[in-house]
Design a protein around this motif. Structure first.
Motif, mmCIF file in Angstrom:
data_model
loop_
_atom_site.group_PDB
_atom_site.id
_atom_site.type_symbol
_atom_site.label_atom_id
_atom_site.label_comp_id
_atom_site.label_asym_id
_atom_site.label_seq_id
_atom_site.Cartn_x
_atom_site.Cartn_y
_atom_site.Cartn_z
ATOM 1 N N UNK A 57 1.601 18.064 -2.653
ATOM 2 C CA UNK A 57 2.174 17.429 -3.847
ATOM 3 C C UNK A 57 3.048 16.252 -3.434
ATOM 4 N N UNK A 58 3.873 16.463 -2.380
ATOM 5 C CA UNK A 58 4.737 15.375 -1.898
ATOM 6 C C UNK A 58 3.904 14.206 -1.391
ATOM 7 N N UNK A 59 2.803 14.503 -0.697
ATOM 8 C CA UNK A 59 1.934 13.431 -0.195
ATOM 9 C C UNK A 59 1.298 12.645 -1.342
ATOM 10 N N UNK A 60 0.864 13.364 -2.378
ATOM 11 C CA UNK A 60 0.284 12.697 -3.546
ATOM 12 C C UNK A 60 1.279 11.725 -4.167
ATOM 13 N N UNK A 61 2.521 12.192 -4.316
ATOM 14 C CA UNK A 61 3.539 11.357 -4.966
ATOM 15 C C UNK A 61 3.924 10.172 -4.084
ATOM 16 N N UNK A 62 4.055 10.406 -2.776
ATOM 17 C CA UNK A 62 4.385 9.310 -1.865
ATOM 18 C C UNK A 62 3.277 8.265 -1.835
ATOM 19 N N UNK A 64 1.174 7.624 -4.229
ATOM 20 C CA UNK A 64 1.179 6.913 -5.508
ATOM 21 C C UNK A 64 2.259 5.834 -5.521
ATOM 22 N N UNK A 65 3.450 6.158 -4.997
ATOM 23 C CA UNK A 65 4.546 5.185 -4.983
ATOM 24 C C UNK A 65 4.230 4.038 -4.025
ATOM 25 N N UNK A 66 3.678 4.376 -2.845
ATOM 26 C CA UNK A 66 3.328 3.332 -1.878
ATOM 27 C C UNK A 66 2.273 2.379 -2.437
ATOM 28 N N UNK A 67 1.297 2.943 -3.178
ATOM 29 C CA UNK A 67 0.245 2.095 -3.746
ATOM 30 C C UNK A 67 0.800 1.148 -4.804
ATOM 31 N N UNK A 68 1.963 1.474 -5.393
ATOM 32 C CA UNK A 68 2.605 0.557 -6.334
ATOM 33 C C UNK A 68 3.447 -0.491 -5.604
ATOM 34 N N UNK A 69 4.143 -0.070 -4.539
ATOM 35 C CA UNK A 69 5.089 -0.970 -3.855
ATOM 36 C C UNK A 69 4.370 -1.999 -2.980
ATOM 37 N N UNK A 70 3.390 -1.531 -2.178
ATOM 38 C CA UNK A 70 2.717 -2.426 -1.240
ATOM 39 C C UNK A 70 1.709 -3.311 -1.961
#
Length: 262
Positions: A57-62, A64-70
């Motif tokens: 779950x933590x990997x999924x959320x991380x 998702x956030x990285x795909x928005x930031x980068x």
């Protein structure tokens, strides 16, 4: 204190509340709760923030956030531009008409063929018109220009498995589309998941439906040059956006002051 005036009652006293003490029922004894060790259970609190979530779950959320930031290059960003729900439903409805046979249907067909062979009858065998699956098989069909429509899942991991597939379809002139959820594609072919599906032929009654779908999908995917050039990502968090907005506001104010001074 002047005469005729009474002192104000102490806060919290019965007189301050301005009412006579209510009669209590002796059958119902008041027992205040004690939340000490070994006593009453404390009231439930929302501890959602303190939950230690599983690693996946933590990997999924991380992710998702990285795909928005980068900043995401166009070949990867195109997988975020999937079909809308109505078009995806039409595609899946067409695919479901050409589902491959499951184990029970295959067993029944083979039994009938065996019984006919025992009786000495000839069994008419024809090539079934059904959905093709398997990445290597679909690649071969595209290269041979036999595929009429290729449906790719948007959430394949690792993405490198299907990253080159849209470019190959575009080069060979094969219509393709990207649909959300590999599990939806897997359900068509009796699997848990499927990376891609392909249609090589359809029945006469479905040819008009297929041609309409191909026209609409080509406009969104194969003929859309913006899709192959559009970068994604670069969306910062709310705190960072507020700080950037405040900094820009301050710079604009300073620029206006300098312009007024001149």
């Amino acid at each position: 204190m002047p005469k005729g005036k009474k002192p104000a009652p102490m806060p919290g006293s019965k007189k301050a509340k301005g009412g006579v003490e209510k009669p209590t029922n002796p059958l119902f004894e008041k027992k205040p709760k004690s939340f000490g060790i070994g006593q009453s259970l404390p009231p439930k609190k929302d501890v959602h923030r303190f939950v230690k979530w599983p690693v996946y779950v933590r990997l999924q959320r991380q992710r998702r956030i990285l795909s928005k930031r980068l900043k995401i290059p166009p070949p990867i960003e195109q997988f975020n531009q999937a079909c809308d729900s109505s078009t995806a439903k039409e595609v899946l409805r067409l695919l479901m008409k050409y589902r491959p046979e499951d184990k029970a249907a295959k067993k029944e067909r083979l039994l009938k063929e065996a019984e006919a062979a025992v009786d000495g009858k000839e069994v008419a065998k024809s090539k079934p018109v059904e959905v093709k699956y398997g990445l290597n098989h679909i690649t071969y069909l595209i290269e041979q220009n036999k595929a009429q429509l290729v449906v790719i899942a948007h959430d394949v991991t690792p993405i490198e498995l299907v990253l080159w597939l849209p470019a190959l379809c575009r080069k060979m002139g094969v219509p393709y589309c990207i649909v959300k959820s590999k599990s939806r594609l897997g359900a068509v072919v009796h699997k848990k998941t499927a990376t891609a599906l392909a249609l090589t032929a359809v029945k006469n009654e479905d040819k008009a439906t297929l041609s309409k779908l191909v026209d609409s999908l080509n406009a969104k995917f194969a003929d859309n040059e913006k899709l192959s050039r559009k970068w994604g990502g670069g969306i910062m968090g709310s705190k960072s956006q507020h700080k950037t907005a405040a900094r820009e506001k301050l710079l604009a104010k300073e620029a206006a002051q300098r312009a007024a001074a001149v």
